[in-house]
Design a protein around this motif. Structure first.
Motif, PDB file in Angstrom:
ATOM      1  N   SER A   1       0.410  -1.241  -0.144  1.00 29.45           N
ATOM      2  CA  SER A   1       0.029  -0.409   0.020  1.00 29.45           C
ATOM      3  C   SER A   1       0.761   0.770   0.137  1.00 29.45           C
ATOM      4  O   SER A   1       0.179   2.330  -0.197  1.00 29.45           O
ATOM      5  CB  SER A   1      -0.804   0.093   1.607  1.00 29.45           C
TER       6      SER A   1
ATOM      7  N   SER B   1       3.933   3.142  -0.688  1.00 22.88           N
ATOM      8  CA  SER B   1       4.252   4.760  -2.841  1.00 22.88           C
ATOM      9  C   SER B   1       5.192   3.645  -3.608  1.00 22.88           C
ATOM     10  O   SER B   1       4.834   2.932  -4.810  1.00 22.88           O
ATOM     11  CB  SER B   1       5.553   6.165  -1.757  1.00 22.88           C
ATOM     12  N   ILE B   2       6.310   2.693  -2.981  1.00 27.18           N
ATOM     13  CA  ILE B   2       6.888   1.623  -4.337  1.00 27.18           C
ATOM     14  C   ILE B   2       6.235   0.711  -3.895  1.00 27.18           C
ATOM     15  O   ILE B   2       6.067   0.341  -5.184  1.00 27.18           O
ATOM     16  CB  ILE B   2       7.682   1.215  -3.111  1.00 27.18           C
TER      17      ILE B   2
ATOM     18  N   TYR C   1       1.063  -2.192   7.092  1.00 19.26           N
ATOM     19  CA  TYR C   1       0.441  -2.404   8.522  1.00 19.26           C
ATOM     20  C   TYR C   1      -0.836  -2.328   9.216  1.00 19.26           C
ATOM     21  O   TYR C   1      -1.136  -2.794   9.652  1.00 19.26           O
ATOM     22  CB  TYR C   1       1.619  -0.878   8.337  1.00 19.26           C
ATOM     23  N   SER C   2      -2.111  -0.884   8.046  1.00 20.01           N
ATOM     24  CA  SER C   2      -2.955  -1.087   8.936  1.00 20.01           C
ATOM     25  C   SER C   2      -4.370  -0.818   7.377  1.00 20.01           C
ATOM     26  O   SER C   2      -5.106  -0.971   7.950  1.00 20.01           O
ATOM     27  CB  SER C   2      -3.259  -0.225   9.609  1.00 20.01           C
TER      28      SER C   2
ATOM     29  N   GLU D   1      16.462   0.238   4.971  1.00 20.32           N
ATOM     30  CA  GLU D   1      16.818  -0.126   6.290  1.00 20.32           C
ATOM     31  C   GLU D   1      17.138  -1.613   6.416  1.00 20.32           C
ATOM     32  O   GLU D   1      18.616  -1.971   7.552  1.00 20.32           O
ATOM     33  CB  GLU D   1      15.931  -0.120   7.010  1.00 20.32           C
TER      34      GLU D   1
ATOM     35  N   ASP E   1      16.507   0.934  -4.755  1.00 24.23           N
ATOM     36  CA  ASP E   1      16.786   2.785  -4.649  1.00 24.23           C
ATOM     37  C   ASP E   1      17.707   2.903  -5.968  1.00 24.23           C
ATOM     38  O   ASP E   1      18.222   2.107  -6.027  1.00 24.23           O
ATOM     39  CB  ASP E   1      17.744   2.499  -3.552  1.00 24.23           C
TER      40      ASP E   1
HETATM   41  N1  LIG Z   1       9.318   6.296  -1.900  1.00 21.10           N
HETATM   42  C1  LIG Z   1      10.261   5.960  -3.077  1.00 21.10           C
HETATM   43  O1  LIG Z   1      10.020   6.567  -3.609  1.00 21.10           O
HETATM   44  C2  LIG Z   1      11.644   5.027  -2.445  1.00 21.10           C
HETATM   45  C3  LIG Z   1      12.806   5.364  -2.764  1.00 21.10           C
HETATM   46  C4  LIG Z   1      13.421   4.044  -2.756  1.00 21.10           C
HETATM   47  C5  LIG Z   1      14.013   3.977  -1.895  1.00 21.10           C
HETATM   48  N2  LIG Z   1      12.262   3.667  -1.110  1.00 21.10           N
HETATM   49  C6  LIG Z   1      12.650   2.781   0.448  1.00 21.10           C
HETATM   50  O2  LIG Z   1      11.090   1.934   0.183  1.00 21.10           O
HETATM   51  C7  LIG Z   1      10.933   1.857   1.488  1.00 21.10           C
HETATM   52  C8  LIG Z   1       8.950   2.260   1.310  1.00 21.10           C
HETATM   53  O3  LIG Z   1       8.953   3.373   0.710  1.00 21.10           O
HETATM   54  P1  LIG Z   1       7.799   4.444   0.425  1.00 21.10           P
HETATM   55  O4  LIG Z   1       8.349   5.579   0.818  1.00 21.10           O
HETATM   56  O5  LIG Z   1       7.606   2.923  -0.613  1.00 21.10           O
HETATM   57  O6  LIG Z   1       7.318   3.683   1.895  1.00 21.10           O
HETATM   58  P2  LIG Z   1       5.340   4.324   2.122  1.00 21.10           P
HETATM   59  O7  LIG Z   1       4.597   4.911   1.577  1.00 21.10           O
HETATM   60  O8  LIG Z   1       5.813   5.015   3.701  1.00 21.10           O
HETATM   61  O9  LIG Z   1       4.897   2.924   2.836  1.00 21.10           O
HETATM   62  C9  LIG Z   1       5.306   2.161   3.919  1.00 21.10           C
HETATM   63  C10 LIG Z   1       4.629   0.374   3.478  1.00 21.10           C
HETATM   64  O10 LIG Z   1       5.230  -0.326   4.772  1.00 21.10           O
HETATM   65  C11 LIG Z   1       4.069  -0.394   5.341  1.00 21.10           C
HETATM   66  N3  LIG Z   1       4.565  -0.691   6.674  1.00 21.10           N
HETATM   67  C12 LIG Z   1       4.894   0.187   7.405  1.00 21.10           C
HETATM   68  N4  LIG Z   1       4.433   0.462   8.945  1.00 21.10           N
HETATM   69  C13 LIG Z   1       4.694  -1.295   8.643  1.00 21.10           C
HETATM   70  C14 LIG Z   1       5.714  -1.940   9.503  1.00 21.10           C
HETATM   71  N5  LIG Z   1       5.778  -2.157  10.699  1.00 21.10           N
HETATM   72  N6  LIG Z   1       4.881  -3.557   9.365  1.00 21.10           N
HETATM   73  C15 LIG Z   1       4.337  -3.936   8.236  1.00 21.10           C
HETATM   74  N7  LIG Z   1       4.326  -3.209   7.198  1.00 21.10           N
HETATM   75  C16 LIG Z   1       4.653  -2.039   7.438  1.00 21.10           C
HETATM   76  C17 LIG Z   1       3.037   0.145   4.765  1.00 21.10           C
HETATM   77  O11 LIG Z   1       1.502  -0.074   5.073  1.00 21.10           O
HETATM   78  P3  LIG Z   1       0.429   1.110   5.390  1.00 21.10           P
HETATM   79  O12 LIG Z   1      -0.378   1.998   4.283  1.00 21.10           O
HETATM   80  O13 LIG Z   1      -1.158   0.045   5.626  1.00 21.10           O
HETATM   81  O14 LIG Z   1       1.248   1.801   6.859  1.00 21.10           O
HETATM   82  C18 LIG Z   1       3.039   0.762   3.134  1.00 21.10           C
HETATM   83  O15 LIG Z   1       2.637  -0.523   2.717  1.00 21.10           O
HETATM   84  C19 LIG Z   1      11.379   2.713   2.416  1.00 21.10           C
HETATM   85  O16 LIG Z   1      12.327   1.408   2.763  1.00 21.10           O
HETATM   86  C20 LIG Z   1      12.374   4.209   1.738  1.00 21.10           C
HETATM   87  O17 LIG Z   1      13.632   4.119   2.065  1.00 21.10           O
HETATM   88  C21 LIG Z   1      11.169   4.537  -1.425  1.00 21.10           C
END
Ligand SMILES: NC(=O)c1ccc[n+]([C@@H]2O[C@H](COP(=O)([O-])OP(=O)(O)OC[C@H]3O[C@@H](n4cnc5c(N)ncnc54)[C@H](OP(=O)(O)O)[C@@H]3O)[C@@H](O)[C@H]2O)c1
Length: 386
Positions: free
Chosen positions: A10, A12-13, A38-39, A122, A146
């Motif tokens: 759910s 961004s990635i 997560y939720s 992480e 990444d």
């Molecule tokens: N976004 C980017 O462009 C980008 C680029 C490079 C690397 N990354 C890396 O990719 C990873 C995800 O980034 P994001 O930007 O996609 O994050 P995000 O939009 O905040 O999404 C996080 C995802 O993880 C779930 N989640 C959060 N806490 C959790 C937990 N304790 N247990 C299980 N699931 C959990 C969330 O579920 P809910 O929706 O239910 O909260 C959601 O599905 C990070 O490590 C980030 O550094 C992201």
């Protein structure tokens, strides 16, 4: 047809991975069998119905959520993601969970899947070589998502010579043009406006402090096994990273700033099967700037602790705590760095006499340092709040 599990479906990635998997070649070659959140139950219901999933995980316990839904098994609670990964037994796991909790998902997927497409930086930052050794021993493919690491991975394909230096690029984040004396009290709405990328909240804040770049430097150190890493600012985010060789040749990875490109590559590697817009290189200006460590002290700290696994772990844990507190309005922007610095310092003093190399040999050690670092960081948050 290869099966795929998406942890963090759910986010961004996660959502961009779904978009990629719905494109031509990908739709014919992959089948999504599970995912986790997560939720976000509403999103899970939609994807269960759309893709006829085998199993999903919802970490936040909720009594309203049934144990099966339209034939799909629903795991709930703290270890639900690992259970769903095991149950789905997918060929490929995309680990797009945010934060330290993704580490357990990466470890479980290393047991189950042949290929791990890793967005969760992480896992490597907090787990160090323990995670990578696990992948090598099990002969699993760990393909970075990444954009910087995907770029370096691609630049090194076919090279038998080790690069002399890795140059990771950075946009500079939302506050790159803000006068330095105004950074201390930067408001949340401004910090969350990234000039190029649209991402989750934590990574957007981490871009403004350049903690994200610090995490990426650490990730690159483990993935590409070199300490010779520098960071250059490329404001346009067109050059996603560079590798420099002994003969003075620098290879650059040039492309549009869109995470669907590295996500697609991690799935189709070693082939390229994704069709996308092309950058107009005649009209674009590309330049590079040095990083001012007065503006981004958190990046300097990451470079200083490079390779010291306990401290890298503390760096990430303290940042997660500090960013959470900043988002809740409990601390100011300038406190984020101070909390990370103080936590890393305290962890160094706590452990240095026990183990000089401060390397992880077990998951328990990783969890122990993460837990302690969070406690220390929370103590500093409380001190700041007083
Ligand atoms: N976004 C980017 O462009 C980008 C680029 C490079 C690397 N990354 C890396 O990719 C990873 C995800 O980034 P994001 O930007 O996609 O994050 P995000 O939009 O905040 O999404 C996080 C995802 O993880 C779930 N989640 C959060 N806490 C959790 C937990 N304790 N247990 C299980 N699931 C959990 C969330 O579920 P809910 O929706 O239910 O909260 C959601 O599905 C990070 O490590 C980030 O550094 C992201």
């Amino acid at each position: 047809m290869k099966t795929v599990f998406i942890a963090g479906i759910s986010g961004s990635i996660g959502k961009q991975a779904l978009e990629v998997l719905n494109k031509d070649w990908f739709i014919d070659n992959f089948k999504i069998v599970g995912g986790s959140v997560y939720s976000n139950w509403e999103m899970l219901k939609d994807v269960i119905d759309k893709y006829y999933l085998k199993a999903v995980a919802l970490v936040k316990e909720s009594f309203e959520v049934p144990s099966t839904y339209h034939g799909c098994m629903i795991f709930k609670g703290e270890t639900s993601v690992e259970k769903a990964i095991e149950y789905c037994n997918a060929d490929i796991s995309i680990i797009a969970t945010s934060g330290f909790s993704g580490l357990r998902h990466t470890l479980k997927s290393l047991e189950v899947s042949k290929r791990i497409c890793l967005a969760n930086k992480e896992s490597i930052v907090s787990g160090g070589n323990f995670i990578l050794n696990n992948a090598y021993k099990k002969e699993k493919e760990l393909i970075p998502i990444d954009s910087e690491h995907s770029a370096i991975f691609q630049l090194l394909l076919g090279e038998s010579s080790k690069p002399e230096k890795i140059i990771i690029t950075a946009s500079g984040g939302a506050l790159r043009d803000e006068p330095i004396d105004q950074l201390e009290h930067a408001p949340i709405d401004k910090v969350l406006k990234h000039p190029v990328w649209s991402m989750g909240k934590r990574i957007t804040i981490d871009s403004a402090t350049m903690v994200n770049k610090g995490l990426e430097v650490i990730e690159a150190f483990h993935l590409f096994r070199t300490k010779n890493i520098t960071v250059a600012i490329n404001r346009e985010s067109r050059i996603h990273s560079m590798v420099q060789f002994t003969d003075g040749v620098i290879k650059m990875h040039y492309g549009l700033a869109d995470m669907r490109i590295p996500i697609a590559f991690s799935l189709s590697y070693p082939q390229r099967k994704y069709y996308f817009d092309k950058p107009d290189f005649f009209s674009e200006k590309i330049d590079f700037h040095k990083v001012d460590f007065k503006r981004y002290p958190a990046l300097k700290l990451a470079l200083d602790i490079l390779g010291i696994e306990f401290l890298q772990n503390a760096y990430n844990a303290a940042d997660e705590v500090a960013v959470n507190s900043y988002l809740k309005g409990e601390i100011i922007f300038g406190d984020i760095y101070r909390i990370i610095y103080s936590t890393v310092n305290e962890i160094q003093q706590t452990f240095s006499y026990e183990n000089e190399s401060l390397k992880f040999t077990s998951l328990d050690d990783i969890l122990k340092v993460d837990k302690l670092s969070r406690e220390i960081a929370k103590k500093y948050v409380l001190e700041v709040k007083k």
